[in-house]
Design a protein around this motif. Structure first.
Motif, PDB file in Angstrom:
ATOM      1  N   PHE A   9       0.831  -1.204   0.000  1.00 24.88           N
ATOM      2  CA  PHE A   9       0.000   0.000   0.000  1.00 24.88           C
ATOM      3  C   PHE A   9       0.866   1.255   0.000  1.00 24.88           C
ATOM      4  O   PHE A   9       0.637   2.202  -0.770  1.00 24.88           O
ATOM      5  CB  PHE A   9      -0.933  -0.018   1.218  1.00 24.88           C
ATOM      6  CG  PHE A   9      -1.587   1.302   1.516  1.00 24.88           C
ATOM      7  CD1 PHE A   9      -2.561   1.815   0.676  1.00 24.88           C
ATOM      8  CD2 PHE A   9      -1.229   2.030   2.641  1.00 24.88           C
ATOM      9  CE1 PHE A   9      -3.165   3.041   0.948  1.00 24.88           C
ATOM     10  CE2 PHE A   9      -1.823   3.248   2.921  1.00 24.88           C
ATOM     11  CZ  PHE A   9      -2.802   3.757   2.070  1.00 24.88           C
ATOM     12  N   ASP A  10       1.887   1.283   0.856  1.00 22.39           N
ATOM     13  CA  ASP A  10       2.772   2.441   0.941  1.00 22.39           C
ATOM     14  C   ASP A  10       3.514   2.669  -0.374  1.00 22.39           C
ATOM     15  O   ASP A  10       3.652   3.819  -0.826  1.00 22.39           O
ATOM     16  CB  ASP A  10       3.778   2.238   2.083  1.00 22.39           C
ATOM     17  CG  ASP A  10       4.793   3.361   2.162  1.00 22.39           C
ATOM     18  OD1 ASP A  10       4.409   4.485   2.526  1.00 22.39           O
ATOM     19  OD2 ASP A  10       5.973   3.110   1.846  1.00 22.39           O
ATOM     20  N   ALA A  11       3.991   1.609  -0.996  1.00 21.06           N
ATOM     21  CA  ALA A  11       4.706   1.743  -2.267  1.00 21.06           C
ATOM     22  C   ALA A  11       3.805   2.325  -3.351  1.00 21.06           C
ATOM     23  O   ALA A  11       4.209   3.223  -4.099  1.00 21.06           O
ATOM     24  CB  ALA A  11       5.257   0.387  -2.711  1.00 21.06           C
ATOM     25  N   LEU A  12       2.571   1.837  -3.444  1.00 22.02           N
ATOM     26  CA  LEU A  12       1.648   2.349  -4.462  1.00 22.02           C
ATOM     27  C   LEU A  12       1.265   3.791  -4.162  1.00 22.02           C
ATOM     28  O   LEU A  12       1.142   4.617  -5.081  1.00 22.02           O
ATOM     29  CB  LEU A  12       0.393   1.470  -4.528  1.00 22.02           C
ATOM     30  CG  LEU A  12      -0.601   1.797  -5.649  1.00 22.02           C
ATOM     31  CD1 LEU A  12       0.080   1.738  -7.009  1.00 22.02           C
ATOM     32  CD2 LEU A  12      -1.791   0.853  -5.604  1.00 22.02           C
ATOM     33  N   LEU A  64      -4.993   6.996   5.664  1.00 15.41           N
ATOM     34  CA  LEU A  64      -4.285   5.818   6.157  1.00 15.41           C
ATOM     35  C   LEU A  64      -2.817   5.790   5.763  1.00 15.41           C
ATOM     36  O   LEU A  64      -2.033   5.039   6.353  1.00 15.41           O
ATOM     37  CB  LEU A  64      -4.974   4.548   5.642  1.00 15.41           C
ATOM     38  CG  LEU A  64      -6.350   4.246   6.254  1.00 15.41           C
ATOM     39  CD1 LEU A  64      -6.963   3.021   5.606  1.00 15.41           C
ATOM     40  CD2 LEU A  64      -6.225   4.045   7.767  1.00 15.41           C
ATOM     41  N   ALA A  65      -2.415   6.608   4.789  1.00 14.66           N
ATOM     42  CA  ALA A  65      -1.028   6.596   4.324  1.00 14.66           C
ATOM     43  C   ALA A  65      -0.060   6.977   5.440  1.00 14.66           C
ATOM     44  O   ALA A  65       1.003   6.360   5.601  1.00 14.66           O
ATOM     45  CB  ALA A  65      -0.859   7.537   3.127  1.00 14.66           C
ATOM     46  N   ALA A  66      -0.420   8.006   6.231  1.00 12.62           N
ATOM     47  CA  ALA A  66       0.466   8.426   7.328  1.00 12.62           C
ATOM     48  C   ALA A  66       0.588   7.315   8.368  1.00 12.62           C
ATOM     49  O   ALA A  66       1.677   7.065   8.906  1.00 12.62           O
ATOM     50  CB  ALA A  66      -0.061   9.707   7.973  1.00 12.62           C
ATOM     51  N   ARG A  67      -0.514   6.631   8.659  1.00 14.51           N
ATOM     52  CA  ARG A  67      -0.472   5.519   9.610  1.00 14.51           C
ATOM     53  C   ARG A  67       0.403   4.384   9.091  1.00 14.51           C
ATOM     54  O   ARG A  67       1.118   3.725   9.846  1.00 14.51           O
ATOM     55  CB  ARG A  67      -1.886   5.007   9.868  1.00 14.51           C
ATOM     56  CG  ARG A  67      -2.807   6.005  10.543  1.00 14.51           C
ATOM     57  CD  ARG A  67      -2.325   6.342  11.933  1.00 14.51           C
ATOM     58  NE  ARG A  67      -3.286   7.169  12.642  1.00 14.51           N
ATOM     59  CZ  ARG A  67      -3.071   7.700  13.826  1.00 14.51           C
ATOM     60  NH1 ARG A  67      -1.919   7.482  14.438  1.00 14.51           N
ATOM     61  NH2 ARG A  67      -3.974   8.453  14.406  1.00 14.51           N
ATOM     62  N   ALA A  68       0.315   4.154   7.784  1.00 16.58           N
ATOM     63  CA  ALA A  68       1.142   3.098   7.186  1.00 16.58           C
ATOM     64  C   ALA A  68       2.620   3.415   7.355  1.00 16.58           C
ATOM     65  O   ALA A  68       3.425   2.542   7.700  1.00 16.58           O
ATOM     66  CB  ALA A  68       0.797   2.936   5.707  1.00 16.58           C
ATOM     67  N   ARG A  69       2.984   4.682   7.124  1.00 15.98           N
ATOM     68  CA  ARG A  69       4.399   5.064   7.279  1.00 15.98           C
ATOM     69  C   ARG A  69       4.849   4.895   8.720  1.00 15.98           C
ATOM     70  O   ARG A  69       5.975   4.468   8.987  1.00 15.98           O
ATOM     71  CB  ARG A  69       4.604   6.504   6.799  1.00 15.98           C
ATOM     72  CG  ARG A  69       4.565   6.647   5.280  1.00 15.98           C
ATOM     73  CD  ARG A  69       5.075   8.006   4.838  1.00 15.98           C
ATOM     74  NE  ARG A  69       4.196   9.077   5.283  1.00 15.98           N
ATOM     75  CZ  ARG A  69       3.120   9.488   4.619  1.00 15.98           C
ATOM     76  NH1 ARG A  69       2.788   8.902   3.479  1.00 15.98           N
ATOM     77  NH2 ARG A  69       2.377  10.492   5.063  1.00 15.98           N
ATOM     78  N   GLU A  70       3.972   5.235   9.673  1.00 17.60           N
ATOM     79  CA  GLU A  70       4.315   5.057  11.090  1.00 17.60           C
ATOM     80  C   GLU A  70       4.541   3.581  11.403  1.00 17.60           C
ATOM     81  O   GLU A  70       5.489   3.223  12.112  1.00 17.60           O
ATOM     82  CB  GLU A  70       3.196   5.613  11.967  1.00 17.60           C
ATOM     83  CG  GLU A  70       3.087   7.130  11.962  1.00 17.60           C
ATOM     84  CD  GLU A  70       1.916   7.610  12.808  1.00 17.60           C
ATOM     85  OE1 GLU A  70       1.288   6.768  13.483  1.00 17.60           O
ATOM     86  OE2 GLU A  70       1.635   8.817  12.776  1.00 17.60           O
ATOM     87  N   LEU A  71       3.667   2.720  10.889  1.00 16.65           N
ATOM     88  CA  LEU A  71       3.818   1.282  11.123  1.00 16.65           C
ATOM     89  C   LEU A  71       5.119   0.748  10.550  1.00 16.65           C
ATOM     90  O   LEU A  71       5.848  -0.010  11.194  1.00 16.65           O
ATOM     91  CB  LEU A  71       2.634   0.527  10.508  1.00 16.65           C
ATOM     92  CG  LEU A  71       1.314   0.552  11.278  1.00 16.65           C
ATOM     93  CD1 LEU A  71       0.206  -0.055  10.438  1.00 16.65           C
ATOM     94  CD2 LEU A  71       1.455  -0.194  12.598  1.00 16.65           C
TER      95      LEU A  71
END
Length: 305
Positions: A9-12, A64-71
């Motif tokens: 998800f983060d890559a896309l 959700l992108a910011a949450r993904a980066r945090e994870l």
């Protein structure tokens, strides 16, 4: 859902292209598409708009992108700490430093640390004391190095371990051939010229003697409030603008040429300390860098250690 789906998800999200994201993640276009479809099914949300030629995140995808980066950042930190606990000197090291040690003490320590630990990635944030303590308490940095004419009271003091490194005199830096240097004028006369300083705050006036501080404030000194010590020194080298720094930084500037040092008309010291959380042991890499900083302070014979 699992971390692989979050990475996909983060890559896309970053690349906005199924082809580029699939290449980065080592997947086929079909495999990446299926991974994103599973993630959307797990969350019950549509994360990307595929109706245009370019992949565009939906409003849910944006949030959700910011949450993904945090994870992902947290997972990277987890893996680095696990390796470090096994004794490996690798991973990520994040430190904070106020402007003067950021450009002298910490840099000198890194010149020793980095060649011996090439697999450790170091990130340094330069900021003032309140921001550094905030980052420390938020666990965004491993430790902080302070260096200024005085320290503010440390909030959360019961949670912070303060390691005093000592103090050295502060000096005025002026260009060679500065009119006041040539005239041998007293230091008080230097208030007649503009000054530059890195990260100077209003509350810093109270660290100077009363009459001197009143006159500084009346004249708006420092007139130039910059982000770095280097920028202040460069202005002093090229113009009649003055700056004040720790003696070790001033002596290094003199070695590079173009400036000379003048004593303040009163005692001004730059004090140094390392701050770290009491409830968090330093990982091997952070402990090694801290030891280099402490050793350099000892070698310089700073007072008050």
């Amino acid at each position: 859902m699992d971390m692989r789906q979050i990475r996909h998800f983060d890559a896309l999200y970053r690349l906005r292209s199924f082809r580029l994201a699939a290449d980065e993640q080592g997947l086929t276009h079909s495999a990446l598409t299926k991974s994103l479809q599973r993630l959307e099914a797990d969350t019950g949300l549509s994360l990307f708009d595929r109706t245009t030629r370019q992949v565009v995140p939906t409003s849910a995808g944006e949030r959700l992108a910011a949450r993904a980066r945090e994870l992902l950042r947290g997972m990277g930190d987890f893996e680095a700490e696990a390796r470090a606990l096994k004794g490996g000197m690798e991973g990520n090291l994040r430190i904070g430093a106020s402007p003067q040690p950021a450009e002298s003490l910490v840099i000198d320590a890194l010149t020793r640390f980095t060649p011996a630990n090439p697999t450790v990635r170091v990130a340094m944030e330069s900021a003032l004391q309140p921001d550094l303590i905030g980052a420390l308490m938020a666990r965004e940095i491993d430790f902080a190095v302070l260096g200024w004419i005085a320290f503010e009271p440390v909030h959360f003091e019961e949670d912070v371990l303060i390691e005093q490194l000592g103090a050295e005199p502060s000096v005025i830096v002026a260009r060679e051939g500065h009119p006041l240097v040539q005239a041998g004028a007293p230091s008080e006369a230097y208030l007649d010229y503009p000054w530059a300083a890195a990260h100077f705050a209003e509350e810093d006036y109270r660290h100077f003697p009363g009459d001197f501080a009143v006159e500084m404030k009346r004249r708006g000194i420092p007139q130039l409030r910059l982000e770095s010590v280097s920028a202040s020194l460069e202005l002093s080298r090229r113009t009649d603008i003055l700056t004040g720094v720790a003696r070790s930084i001033g002596e290094r500037a003199v070695e590079r040429g173009g400036v000379t040092l003048v004593e303040y008309p009163f005692e001004v010291e730059t004090r140094y300390a390392i701050l770290r959380r009491r409830d968090r042991s330093l990982l091997p890499a952070a402990g090694r860098l801290r030891a280099e900083i402490v050793e350099i302070a000892r070698e310089r014979g700073w007072r008050g250690r």
